[in-house]
Design an enzyme around this catalytic site. Sequence first.
Site, mmCIF file in Angstrom:
data_model
loop_
_atom_site.group_PDB
_atom_site.id
_atom_site.type_symbol
_atom_site.label_atom_id
_atom_site.label_comp_id
_atom_site.label_asym_id
_atom_site.label_seq_id
_atom_site.Cartn_x
_atom_site.Cartn_y
_atom_site.Cartn_z
ATOM 1 N N LYS A 1 40.633 44.818 12.260
ATOM 2 C CA LYS A 1 39.449 45.199 12.910
ATOM 3 C C LYS A 1 39.074 46.403 12.361
ATOM 4 O O LYS A 1 37.751 47.050 12.827
ATOM 5 C CB LYS A 1 39.925 45.477 14.513
ATOM 6 N N TYR B 1 46.495 43.086 13.355
ATOM 7 C CA TYR B 1 45.208 42.756 13.865
ATOM 8 C C TYR B 1 44.383 43.992 14.009
ATOM 9 O O TYR B 1 43.133 44.265 13.644
ATOM 10 C CB TYR B 1 45.520 42.559 15.629
HETATM 11 P P1 NAP Z 1 39.595 34.064 22.742
HETATM 12 O O1 NAP Z 1 39.419 33.923 24.149
HETATM 13 O O2 NAP Z 1 41.131 33.927 22.247
HETATM 14 O O3 NAP Z 1 38.716 33.593 21.941
HETATM 15 C C1 NAP Z 1 38.714 33.498 20.506
HETATM 16 C C2 NAP Z 1 37.807 32.459 19.873
HETATM 17 O O4 NAP Z 1 37.981 32.554 18.547
HETATM 18 C C3 NAP Z 1 37.889 31.037 20.214
HETATM 19 O O5 NAP Z 1 36.750 30.545 20.623
HETATM 20 C C4 NAP Z 1 38.610 30.393 19.086
HETATM 21 O O6 NAP Z 1 38.316 29.088 18.966
HETATM 22 C C5 NAP Z 1 37.887 31.278 18.096
HETATM 23 N N1 NAP Z 1 38.739 31.199 16.883
HETATM 24 C C6 NAP Z 1 39.846 31.534 16.593
HETATM 25 N N2 NAP Z 1 40.086 31.382 15.197
HETATM 26 C C7 NAP Z 1 39.192 30.806 14.632
HETATM 27 C C8 NAP Z 1 38.692 30.339 13.355
HETATM 28 N N3 NAP Z 1 39.578 30.261 12.381
HETATM 29 N N4 NAP Z 1 37.520 29.746 13.008
HETATM 30 C C9 NAP Z 1 36.492 29.615 14.033
HETATM 31 N N5 NAP Z 1 36.624 30.350 15.366
HETATM 32 C C10 NAP Z 1 38.055 30.533 15.758
HETATM 33 O O7 NAP Z 1 39.300 35.809 22.544
HETATM 34 P P2 NAP Z 1 38.310 36.657 23.074
HETATM 35 O O8 NAP Z 1 38.805 37.907 23.980
HETATM 36 O O9 NAP Z 1 37.096 36.074 23.670
HETATM 37 O O10 NAP Z 1 37.786 37.148 21.798
HETATM 38 C C11 NAP Z 1 36.660 37.288 20.926
HETATM 39 C C12 NAP Z 1 36.761 38.362 19.990
HETATM 40 O O11 NAP Z 1 36.817 39.709 20.712
HETATM 41 C C13 NAP Z 1 37.900 38.487 18.916
HETATM 42 O O12 NAP Z 1 37.277 38.921 17.653
HETATM 43 C C14 NAP Z 1 38.674 39.396 19.635
HETATM 44 O O13 NAP Z 1 39.322 39.754 18.588
HETATM 45 C C15 NAP Z 1 37.645 40.472 20.171
HETATM 46 N N6 NAP Z 1 38.322 41.310 21.087
HETATM 47 C C16 NAP Z 1 38.792 40.770 22.219
HETATM 48 C C17 NAP Z 1 39.339 41.955 23.164
HETATM 49 C C18 NAP Z 1 39.753 41.306 24.464
HETATM 50 O O14 NAP Z 1 40.260 42.259 25.395
HETATM 51 N N7 NAP Z 1 39.686 39.956 24.969
HETATM 52 C C19 NAP Z 1 39.294 43.237 22.978
HETATM 53 C C20 NAP Z 1 38.847 43.752 21.738
HETATM 54 C C21 NAP Z 1 38.457 42.614 20.922
HETATM 55 P P3 NAP Z 1 39.467 27.976 19.410
HETATM 56 O O15 NAP Z 1 39.030 27.577 20.719
HETATM 57 O O16 NAP Z 1 39.133 27.071 18.387
HETATM 58 O O17 NAP Z 1 40.880 28.654 19.360
#
Ligand code: NAP
Length: 244
Positions: free
Chosen positions: A156, A152
Amino acid sequence: MSKVALITGAGRGIGKQIALTLSKEGYNIVLNFRTLSDDIKKLKKEIESNNVEVLLAEGDVSNFDDCKRFVDDAIAKFGKIDVLVNNAGITKDMLIARMKEEDFIHVLDVNLVGTFNVTKNVVTYMMKAREGRIINISSVVGISGNAGQANYSASKAGIIGFTKSLAKELSSRNILVNAIAPGFIESDMTNVLKDELKEEITKNIPLKRVGKPEDVANVVKFLVSSDSSYITGQVINVDGGMLM
Ligand code: NAP
């Protein structure tokens, strides 16, 4: 003519909030997700209640042909894409000694190659339009690294290099490219962590709270606005001061 924003992985979590926030700013939304569900249909209606149009863009960002199809569909419907937010992402955490090769590759494929796949297709149109904003969702661990997240963190960190390279390449076309590095944000991705670990992490955040999807979405709102027209190639941490 209303502006158009394509957000990947917008069915839930941070991406969903970005779609809602930009729709309140009057953007028509191209909403990418993997599988159509009742939740996605409900979200479409919720966004449309802000008097904007929504195109449902089903597809896996790690599949180049899927990305080409839904970008072409978006151009056919709206004629342009003003904003791209590469948000879709996954984790498959494991210490390196036990990390499977397929789990390393899968995370790179979705998070980094997926960002390339969508951007490559969208940029063709932004270059012709001679304007655009691209926001890539990275992470603080792409800067600091994190035990158990070699895959990961690498993806990133890759997004940061990709962002800076494109910012340089595309500046002459008035396309601004920035990254956001969230810290610990409430979502399904972080809900899987044990409560004790969440408490421990929160203790080390200077603002003493975890972030909300709105905290990230509001920075996206700024980065697509005319208020940020002199900012490109930057990584903006949204982490309550976690990493400084
Ligand atoms: P999340 O709730 O797990 O949502 C992830 C989203 O990505 C879901 O809508 C998922 O769709 C979609 N996705 C996964 N694989 C995909 C694919 N192959 N094609 C299209 N869509 C796909 O996570 P989140 O926390 O909202 O994260 C959003 C972004 O922020 C990510 O890039 C994550 O790495 C980044 N981020 C999050 C955090 C945190 O603390 N939450 C921190 C740093 C960075 P499905 O519903 O189909 O699975």
